[in-house]
Design an enzyme around this catalytic site. Sequence first.
Site, PDB file in Angstrom:
ATOM      1  N   TRP A  12     -64.507 -38.297 -27.769  1.00  0.00           N
ATOM      2  CA  TRP A  12     -65.467 -37.126 -27.893  1.00  0.00           C
ATOM      3  C   TRP A  12     -65.539 -37.117 -29.352  1.00  0.00           C
ATOM      4  O   TRP A  12     -64.102 -36.940 -30.265  1.00  0.00           O
ATOM      5  CB  TRP A  12     -64.719 -35.526 -27.757  1.00  0.00           C
ATOM      6  CG  TRP A  12     -65.345 -34.744 -27.370  1.00  0.00           C
ATOM      7  CD1 TRP A  12     -66.036 -33.577 -27.728  1.00  0.00           C
ATOM      8  CD2 TRP A  12     -64.921 -33.675 -29.279  1.00  0.00           C
ATOM      9  NE1 TRP A  12     -66.530 -32.851 -27.900  1.00  0.00           N
ATOM     10  CE2 TRP A  12     -65.754 -32.628 -28.676  1.00  0.00           C
ATOM     11  CE3 TRP A  12     -63.873 -33.973 -29.873  1.00  0.00           C
ATOM     12  CZ2 TRP A  12     -65.765 -31.113 -30.101  1.00  0.00           C
ATOM     13  CZ3 TRP A  12     -64.330 -32.439 -30.901  1.00  0.00           C
ATOM     14  CH2 TRP A  12     -64.780 -31.586 -30.750  1.00  0.00           C
TER      15      TRP A  12
ATOM     16  N   GLU B  79     -72.419 -20.470 -26.299  1.00  0.00           N
ATOM     17  CA  GLU B  79     -71.876 -21.911 -25.694  1.00  0.00           C
ATOM     18  C   GLU B  79     -73.191 -21.883 -24.540  1.00  0.00           C
ATOM     19  O   GLU B  79     -72.984 -23.556 -24.884  1.00  0.00           O
ATOM     20  CB  GLU B  79     -70.149 -21.218 -24.457  1.00  0.00           C
ATOM     21  CG  GLU B  79     -69.113 -21.277 -25.380  1.00  0.00           C
ATOM     22  CD  GLU B  79     -68.385 -21.381 -24.378  1.00  0.00           C
ATOM     23  OE1 GLU B  79     -67.491 -22.051 -24.616  1.00  0.00           O
ATOM     24  OE2 GLU B  79     -68.065 -20.279 -23.743  1.00  0.00           O
TER      25      GLU B  79
ATOM     26  N   ASN C 178     -56.064 -41.282 -27.645  1.00  0.00           N
ATOM     27  CA  ASN C 178     -56.118 -39.217 -27.943  1.00  0.00           C
ATOM     28  C   ASN C 178     -55.196 -39.639 -28.707  1.00  0.00           C
ATOM     29  O   ASN C 178     -54.060 -39.234 -29.604  1.00  0.00           O
ATOM     30  CB  ASN C 178     -55.848 -38.696 -26.895  1.00  0.00           C
ATOM     31  CG  ASN C 178     -56.806 -38.979 -25.713  1.00  0.00           C
ATOM     32  OD1 ASN C 178     -57.729 -39.919 -26.031  1.00  0.00           O
ATOM     33  ND2 ASN C 178     -56.608 -38.436 -24.354  1.00  0.00           N
ATOM     34  N   GLY C 179     -56.078 -38.411 -29.944  1.00  0.00           N
ATOM     35  CA  GLY C 179     -55.601 -37.770 -31.121  1.00  0.00           C
ATOM     36  C   GLY C 179     -56.025 -37.799 -32.537  1.00  0.00           C
ATOM     37  O   GLY C 179     -57.357 -38.568 -32.174  1.00  0.00           O
TER      38      GLY C 179
ATOM     39  N   ARG D 268     -63.675 -33.186 -18.937  1.00  0.00           N
ATOM     40  CA  ARG D 268     -63.278 -32.255 -20.010  1.00  0.00           C
ATOM     41  C   ARG D 268     -63.311 -32.497 -21.094  1.00  0.00           C
ATOM     42  O   ARG D 268     -63.463 -32.034 -22.299  1.00  0.00           O
ATOM     43  CB  ARG D 268     -62.050 -33.061 -21.046  1.00  0.00           C
ATOM     44  CG  ARG D 268     -60.587 -33.161 -19.450  1.00  0.00           C
ATOM     45  CD  ARG D 268     -59.994 -34.834 -19.755  1.00  0.00           C
ATOM     46  NE  ARG D 268     -58.920 -34.562 -20.736  1.00  0.00           N
ATOM     47  CZ  ARG D 268     -57.681 -34.680 -20.726  1.00  0.00           C
ATOM     48  NH1 ARG D 268     -56.805 -33.760 -20.018  1.00  0.00           N
ATOM     49  NH2 ARG D 268     -57.433 -34.465 -22.206  1.00  0.00           N
TER      50      ARG D 268
ATOM     51  N   LYS E  29     -69.246 -16.368 -24.093  1.00  0.00           N
ATOM     52  CA  LYS E  29     -70.610 -17.008 -23.225  1.00  0.00           C
ATOM     53  C   LYS E  29     -71.880 -17.806 -23.799  1.00  0.00           C
ATOM     54  O   LYS E  29     -72.628 -18.752 -23.268  1.00  0.00           O
ATOM     55  CB  LYS E  29     -70.145 -16.593 -21.875  1.00  0.00           C
ATOM     56  CG  LYS E  29     -69.540 -16.716 -21.402  1.00  0.00           C
ATOM     57  CD  LYS E  29     -68.883 -17.458 -20.430  1.00  0.00           C
ATOM     58  CE  LYS E  29     -67.694 -18.492 -22.021  1.00  0.00           C
ATOM     59  NZ  LYS E  29     -66.379 -18.009 -21.533  1.00  0.00           N
TER      60      LYS E  29
ATOM     61  N   GLU F 226     -65.832 -12.018 -25.605  1.00  0.00           N
ATOM     62  CA  GLU F 226     -66.791 -13.140 -24.453  1.00  0.00           C
ATOM     63  C   GLU F 226     -67.721 -12.904 -24.249  1.00  0.00           C
ATOM     64  O   GLU F 226     -68.636 -14.354 -23.718  1.00  0.00           O
ATOM     65  CB  GLU F 226     -65.561 -12.530 -23.246  1.00  0.00           C
ATOM     66  CG  GLU F 226     -65.880 -13.154 -22.117  1.00  0.00           C
ATOM     67  CD  GLU F 226     -64.633 -15.237 -22.188  1.00  0.00           C
ATOM     68  OE1 GLU F 226     -64.195 -15.137 -23.762  1.00  0.00           O
ATOM     69  OE2 GLU F 226     -65.356 -15.418 -21.348  1.00  0.00           O
TER      70      GLU F 226
ATOM     71  N   HIS G  15     -71.315   0.004 -40.235  1.00  0.00           N
ATOM     72  CA  HIS G  15     -71.086  -0.548 -41.580  1.00  0.00           C
ATOM     73  C   HIS G  15     -70.932  -2.403 -41.883  1.00  0.00           C
ATOM     74  O   HIS G  15     -70.949  -3.062 -42.302  1.00  0.00           O
ATOM     75  CB  HIS G  15     -68.369  -1.044 -40.996  1.00  0.00           C
ATOM     76  CG  HIS G  15     -68.283  -0.056 -41.311  1.00  0.00           C
ATOM     77  ND1 HIS G  15     -68.338   1.158 -41.464  1.00  0.00           N
ATOM     78  CD2 HIS G  15     -68.093   0.645 -40.301  1.00  0.00           C
ATOM     79  CE1 HIS G  15     -67.854   2.535 -41.917  1.00  0.00           C
ATOM     80  NE2 HIS G  15     -67.004   1.959 -40.104  1.00  0.00           N
TER      81      HIS G  15
ATOM     82  N   CYS H 298     -60.758 -35.747 -25.245  1.00  0.00           N
ATOM     83  CA  CYS H 298     -61.223 -37.653 -24.986  1.00  0.00           C
ATOM     84  C   CYS H 298     -60.581 -37.894 -23.838  1.00  0.00           C
ATOM     85  O   CYS H 298     -59.185 -36.971 -23.892  1.00  0.00           O
ATOM     86  CB  CYS H 298     -60.325 -38.746 -26.419  1.00  0.00           C
ATOM     87  SG  CYS H 298     -61.309 -38.223 -28.554  1.00  0.00           S
TER      88      CYS H 298
ATOM     89  N   LYS I  49     -63.905 -29.469 -22.353  1.00  0.00           N
ATOM     90  CA  LYS I  49     -63.496 -28.068 -21.647  1.00  0.00           C
ATOM     91  C   LYS I  49     -61.888 -28.674 -21.513  1.00  0.00           C
ATOM     92  O   LYS I  49     -61.471 -27.274 -22.152  1.00  0.00           O
ATOM     93  CB  LYS I  49     -63.253 -29.072 -19.713  1.00  0.00           C
ATOM     94  CG  LYS I  49     -62.303 -28.006 -19.023  1.00  0.00           C
ATOM     95  CD  LYS I  49     -63.226 -27.049 -18.932  1.00  0.00           C
ATOM     96  CE  LYS I  49     -62.632 -25.823 -17.929  1.00  0.00           C
ATOM     97  NZ  LYS I  49     -63.307 -24.571 -18.380  1.00  0.00           N
TER      98      LYS I  49
END
Length: 606
Positions: free
Chosen positions: A72, A486, A98-99, A27, A483, A479, A502, A2, A601
């Site tokens: 968001w 995402e 926001n929050g 964002r 990626k 990583e 295992h 947001c 973001k």
Amino acid sequence: MCGIVGYIGVKPALPVLLEGLRRLEYRGYDSAGVALLGEPLWLRRAVGRVSDLVQAAREAPEATVGIAHTRWATHGGVTEANAHPHLDAASRIAVVHNGIIENMTALRAQLTSEGVAFRSETDTEVLPHLVRRHYEGDPVDAVQRALAHIRGTYGIVVLFADHPELLVVARNGSPLVVGVGEGETVVASDPQAVVQHTRRVVYLQDRELAVVTRAGVEVRGLDGAPVDLNVELIDGDYDVANREGFPHFMLKEIHEQPRSVRRCLRGRVQSEDGMAKLGGFQMTPRDLAAIQRIVCIGCGTSYHAGMAGAMAIEALARIPARAEIASEFRHRHPIVMRDALFLAISQSGETADTLGAIQEVQLKGGEVLGVVNVVGSTIARTCGRGVYLHSGPEVAVASTKAFTSQVTALLLLTLMLARTRDLSLPRGQEVAEALASAPEKVAHYLANPGPVDAAVELIRDARYVLFLGRGFSFPVALEGALKLKEVAYVPCEAYPAGEMKHGPIAMLEQGTPVVCVVPQDAQRDKAISNMREVQARGAHIIAVHTEGDDEVASLATVSLPVPPIADFASPLVTVLPLQLLAYQAGIALGRDVDKPRNLAKSVTVE
Ligand code: F6R
């Protein structure tokens, strides 16, 4: 996540607000809205992009005061009714928030029983109704009294139809910055939406309220106690980045890494002394020598960089070091040892979980230093000391250049710590040399990235992809898998190669793609054994390996060679093919690679 913009000044407010929202788009959000001063307040909201809001707001009235928001979704679906701003019943009070309001269920029930008809499913909508309930002509008093009932986090801006001369702003756990210009004042959740108007800013602190007018800002505590105004000049690079001819920000940022790693190293490597210097740490050799353990805290990519950094610190400085996922760490009632140094790693500097972890360490008397990209961000300011990455703005939601800069910064710290202990001058010079040559190695790989297309063909329709790595290559495998999830939404996971037998080995069948990260390091021979186990199950190997390592290449269906580099610095080059693999797979599958679904973001909620 947001974003908030508020404006009071002399210019038409709408273009200022929409431009501010555009600058916060990076964002991540799913809907947007704006409210302008009028009789009653004028409101437009839209699901989708800021460009959709621009269409919806075509016939706006002339107004020089307004508030705007990108949402968001947390409470309630992605709908126009749930988008902010939210209004009271008479459309005379508008709020952007926001929050998260934690006691919203009880507040909604209470307000409903008092006759309020809610028009959205959001937690935010309780705010305009609560402010209305406490409003007796004084807007500041009404906000103050309404907030006394709120449990949770917020950054809010409130617009009153009855008070065209001001906006009321308050913060508890969700950042807000007020930019003080000439005859105009801009409020935003991020300096990015302020700097084009002014660089004179006031950062609100938790439990502070501000009255924002054309003449400036007055800050007080939520309890009404006066607060001294601290106007700062912000520096740092807030220009809206451009794609520099690349089709996407993600690709541009991948290719920017020779420069961003170089910027992170600039002035910090002391080759002759085999030493590094991180001035922002403000630590003497004696301070460094006193550190007995290191804890790297972060989320997502930043956590992976922390893992790689912790391994390097243990290997070279011989200090016990570990990485912690911020959201787990902070809620575990962590033990904060006096001789430990905590490092908060964050690209945005706004991640709520990381911020929460920092506050938990600080509350227990611990020392936390920031490893942060965005200058002046909440995490940088909360830590007070640390190292800036100098990566420049990272716009693509999936983090790429920040990872290599974070690893670089942690390697600089490793060298400092190691030299205050057992690392000799010649060995320190070797490490310094390896760091100084890293940008060239990154550039060398990117100039000739190998058959990434062929690897994409193996994974694009896969039901499952496994990433394997040992030692320094395990965080890289994590990583790479992050990626790929995402930006391409391909189901995958990462494992330490030795752990495959295992469990995950059961997933392998004829043709399963397995990405093996096997540079020439102390773990290579063991990793080759793991590759043979994979090969024996008919799986197809995509190998990231050191140039000239024919044995590893011969086991692979697709071989992606990277330049030779010291083992501790290997994540700086082995991650590159995995970033390109995810990017190209995302493109091949028609994904929105710069703004993947559901992601933000800057993750400013817990
Ligand atoms: C991965 C990604 C996220 C972030 C995480 C932490 O591509 O972008 O996993 O790494 O949300 O964000 P920062 O580093 O801003 O604290």
